[in-house]
Design an enzyme around this catalytic site. Structure first.
Site, PDB file in Angstrom:
ATOM      1  N   GLY A   1      24.262   9.707   0.514  1.00 32.52           N
ATOM      2  CA  GLY A   1      23.489  10.025   2.327  1.00 32.52           C
ATOM      3  C   GLY A   1      24.826  10.973   3.067  1.00 32.52           C
TER       4      GLY A   1
ATOM      5  N   GLY B   1      25.878  13.605   6.396  1.00 32.39           N
ATOM      6  CA  GLY B   1      25.616  13.846   7.870  1.00 32.39           C
ATOM      7  C   GLY B   1      26.471  14.953   7.925  1.00 32.39           C
ATOM      8  N   ALA B   2      26.514  15.503   9.403  1.00 36.81           N
ATOM      9  CA  ALA B   2      26.737  16.178  10.103  1.00 36.81           C
ATOM     10  C   ALA B   2      28.283  17.244   9.263  1.00 36.81           C
ATOM     11  CB  ALA B   2      26.678  16.849  11.447  1.00 36.81           C
TER      12      ALA B   2
ATOM     13  N   GLY C   1      29.888  15.614   6.199  1.00 34.81           N
ATOM     14  CA  GLY C   1      30.621  15.474   5.365  1.00 34.81           C
ATOM     15  C   GLY C   1      29.277  14.741   4.381  1.00 34.81           C
TER      16      GLY C   1
ATOM     17  N   VAL D   1      27.905  11.127   1.830  1.00 31.26           N
ATOM     18  CA  VAL D   1      28.869   9.753   1.203  1.00 31.26           C
ATOM     19  C   VAL D   1      28.660   9.575  -0.114  1.00 31.26           C
ATOM     20  CG1 VAL D   1      28.133   7.133   2.278  1.00 31.26           C
ATOM     21  CG2 VAL D   1      28.157   8.640   3.318  1.00 31.26           C
TER      22      VAL D   1
ATOM     23  N   LYS E   1      32.955   8.810   2.576  1.00 32.25           N
ATOM     24  CA  LYS E   1      32.534   9.885   2.581  1.00 32.25           C
ATOM     25  C   LYS E   1      33.635  10.940   2.363  1.00 32.25           C
ATOM     26  CE  LYS E   1      32.091  10.886   7.704  1.00 32.25           C
ATOM     27  NZ  LYS E   1      31.795  10.056   9.490  1.00 32.25           N
TER      28      LYS E   1
ATOM     29  N   ASP F   1      27.557   8.294  19.975  1.00 29.76           N
ATOM     30  CA  ASP F   1      26.515   8.956  19.258  1.00 29.76           C
ATOM     31  C   ASP F   1      25.555   7.212  18.272  1.00 29.76           C
ATOM     32  OD1 ASP F   1      24.740  10.559  17.010  1.00 29.76           O
ATOM     33  OD2 ASP F   1      25.848  10.967  15.648  1.00 29.76           O
TER      34      ASP F   1
END
Length: 579
Positions: A325, A327-328, A330, A332, A349, A444
């Site tokens: 995965g 994200g904004a 970092g 995963v 992460k 969030d």
């Protein structure tokens, strides 16, 4: 069940009078021969002799297949609860209904001379000043005096009394006398001078005397009652009498030889204790050093997040080979780690391009998740703070995110499972907002930040944007956060943000769970593009069945209730009501 049709909970051995009850169904006068009934769908209700439903304790409408068993019982803490057990999930248990959420409500929970205190929504028993538990660890046995109470007179010098207070506590009223009193000091004096008085209650200028034992005690911060307890202390007269009994010679002087022998024995005993203590301390320090140098031994994962070096993280993830995965802040990766003697799959992460904001992100993850423990929150197992490297190690969620589950046709959950997912998310948010020591606004909430474990249980993740509130703080000003489509209106209006910002986002997620579609989908007709607007139009037109599709077996009443809850969460104006 009383003859008047009222279902009431009383403590053991209490008279059946209103002041002694701690819960009732409030159905008195609704008929005779009233019965409590539980249906296969979790519907708990009360009927009178004519079969008329006089009260619903639950609305029912839960799973009524052979996959779920419902059990109603009075638990050992005195609270009546209705449980559901999912047989297809290894007996996963959840509470559908309880007579009270206040675990200190049942009277007599802490026994005689003890009172109940609510600590993080858990009942904790405390003894009165000058009292100790009768049985350590078993507060239902009550508390007893930890001093002798032979006499309240001071003539023989055995015991002096002082008054100690247990403030904001309420008790059973067993007064034997009422005193005209205007101050707390006057009330204390009145009890101190009365040999029959063992405790006094002072509240708003009124003073009542009572005898022990006291029962049905609990702390209530909204009640100004003060329990004034008579506590005994030994007087200095005992010391004088002890010296008077020392051996003397014919001239009345203490034998010098006896005194020297006594002092020598005391000095020798002290020397032996000092040497023994030094040897024990040295042995323990050696064992601690040996424990600290063993790299294979770590703190239990249930105590606190574990600190890892960057080299250990690289080995754990096979040099960051498998990305699962992004994200904004970092990426995963999947990894394997040895914890408590067994190999565990974890999600690592890695925060990229650490800026001031990224550093705050990392610090927030450690500070917040590290001290939260709830079945509907993703657990933080460890972290790395090695040089410029910032990494977080979480429990691995094998079923991915709620986003993947809802919006992948072949993985789409059935209606009953979607209802359970919605409850899981709500429980997690309730914990963050009301049950944590420090109130947390997630900031969030979205389907991508809700992960699914191997049992299909939903867990809230990604606390990087979380905002902490102090215990006496209800709102905060901060820059806009979160994800487009899930952001509450107050963010755009530069208004102070409260936990209701998460409530708004939960409303959007709830509608996504109900409909199994994204909040915005430009491939649909114009009137269906924005999910909340389309659902609102369907609700107004009385066509809520359209939003779930024809393939779903849905309880329409339950669907309508869930839609109403979702719409309530996202109303721009709280004063607006649904038609």
């Amino acid at each position: 069940m009383q003859d008047d049709g009222n279902l009431v909970q009383y403590p053991v051995d209490a008279p059946g009078a209103i002041p002694y009850s701690y819960w009732s169904s409030s159905t008195d006068g609704k008929g005779d021969n009233v019965s409590l009934n539980l249906d296969n769908d979790g519907h708990l209700y009360m009927l009178n002799s004519t079969g008329f439903n006089i009260k619903d304790l639950t609305t029912g409408g839960y799973d009524d297949t052979n996959r779920t068993v419902y059990l109603m019982k009075i638990d050992s803490d005195g609270i009546l609860r209705l449980y559901s057990y999912r047989l297809d999930q290894n007996g996963n248990r959840s509470v559908i209904w309880s007579s009270t959420s206040d675990k200190c409500a049942p009277k007599g929970l802490c026994g005689l001379n003890g009172y109940c205190v609510d600590v993080d929504r858990e009942a904790n028993c405390i003894c009165l000043p000058g009292f100790a538990p009768v049985i350590e660890g078993n507060f239902t046995a009550g508390c007893e005096r930890n001093f002798s109470s032979d006499s309240c007179k001071n003539d023989d010098g055995k015991i002096q009394y002082t008054i100690q207070a247990a403030e904001n506590t309420v008790w059973e009223d067993t007064r034997y006398s009422e005193v005209t009193s205007t101050t707390r000091e006057e009330c204390e004096t009145a009890c101190y001078e009365d040999c029959n008085c063992e405790a006094a209650m002072f509240n708003d200028g009124k003073c009542t005397k009572q005898r022990l034992p006291l029962r049905y005690g609990r702390r209530d911060l909204s009640n100004s009652n003060i329990a004034l307890i008579k506590v005994g202390i030994y007087s200095s007269i005992n010391e004088q009498r002890k010296h008077a009994d020392e051996p003397k010679d014919g001239n009345g002087k203490v034998h010098t030889d006896i005194l020297i022998i006594g002092l020598s024995l005391v000095g020798f005993a002290i020397m032996v204790l000092v040497i023994s203590g030094a040897l024990i301390l040295r042995s323990r320090v050696f064992r601690y050093k040996r424990f600290s140098t063993d790299n294979n031994i770590r703190l239990c994962e249930n105590v606190a997040p574990i600190s890892f070096s960057f080299a250990e993280i690289k080995a754990m993830t096979d040099n960051f080979q498998e990305e699962i995965g992004k994200g904004a802040f970092g990426t995963v990766f999947k990894g394997m780690v040895m914890l408590n003697g067994s190999t565990k799959v974890v999600a690592v992460k890695r925060l990229d391009n650490i800026s001031d904001q990224g550093e705050r992100e990392f610090q927030n993850e450690i500070r917040i998740i590290g001290r939260t423990h709830h079945r509907n929150l993703v657990r933080l197992l460890g972290y790395c703070h090695d040089g410029a490297n910032r990494l977080l190690i979480y429990e691995y969620m094998i079923n991915g995110s709620l986003f993947d589950v809802l919006f992948t046709p072949e993985r789409r959950p059935c209606w009953i499972d979607r209802v359970e997912i919605a409850r899981d998310v709500a429980r997690g948010l309730l914990y963050l907002h009301e049950e944590c020591e420090t109130q947390i606004i997630h900031c969030d909430i979205k389907s991508q930040n809700i992960l699914m474990d191997e049992n299909g249980q939903a867990k809230i993740s990604d606390f990087g944007l979380a905002k902490l509130l102090k215990p006496d703080q209800t709102k905060t000003f901060t820059g806009i956060r979160g994800t487009r489509g899930y952001v509450a209106p107050e963010w755009h209006r530069k208004l102070p943000v409260t936990v209701k910002a998460d409530v708004y986002s939960f409303g959007i997620v709830l509608l996504e769970i109900i409909c199994c579609r994204r909040s915005v989908n430009w491939s649909l007709k114009e009137e269906e593009v924005v999910l909340e607007e389309w659902v609102y139009d369907c609700y107004q037109a009385g066509e809520v069945g359209k939003i779930v599709g024809e393939d779903d077996e849905v309880d329409i009443k339950q669907l309508e209730r869930m839609v109403i809850v979702g719409l309530w969460c996202i109303l721009d104006e709280p004063t607006c009501a649904l038609p």
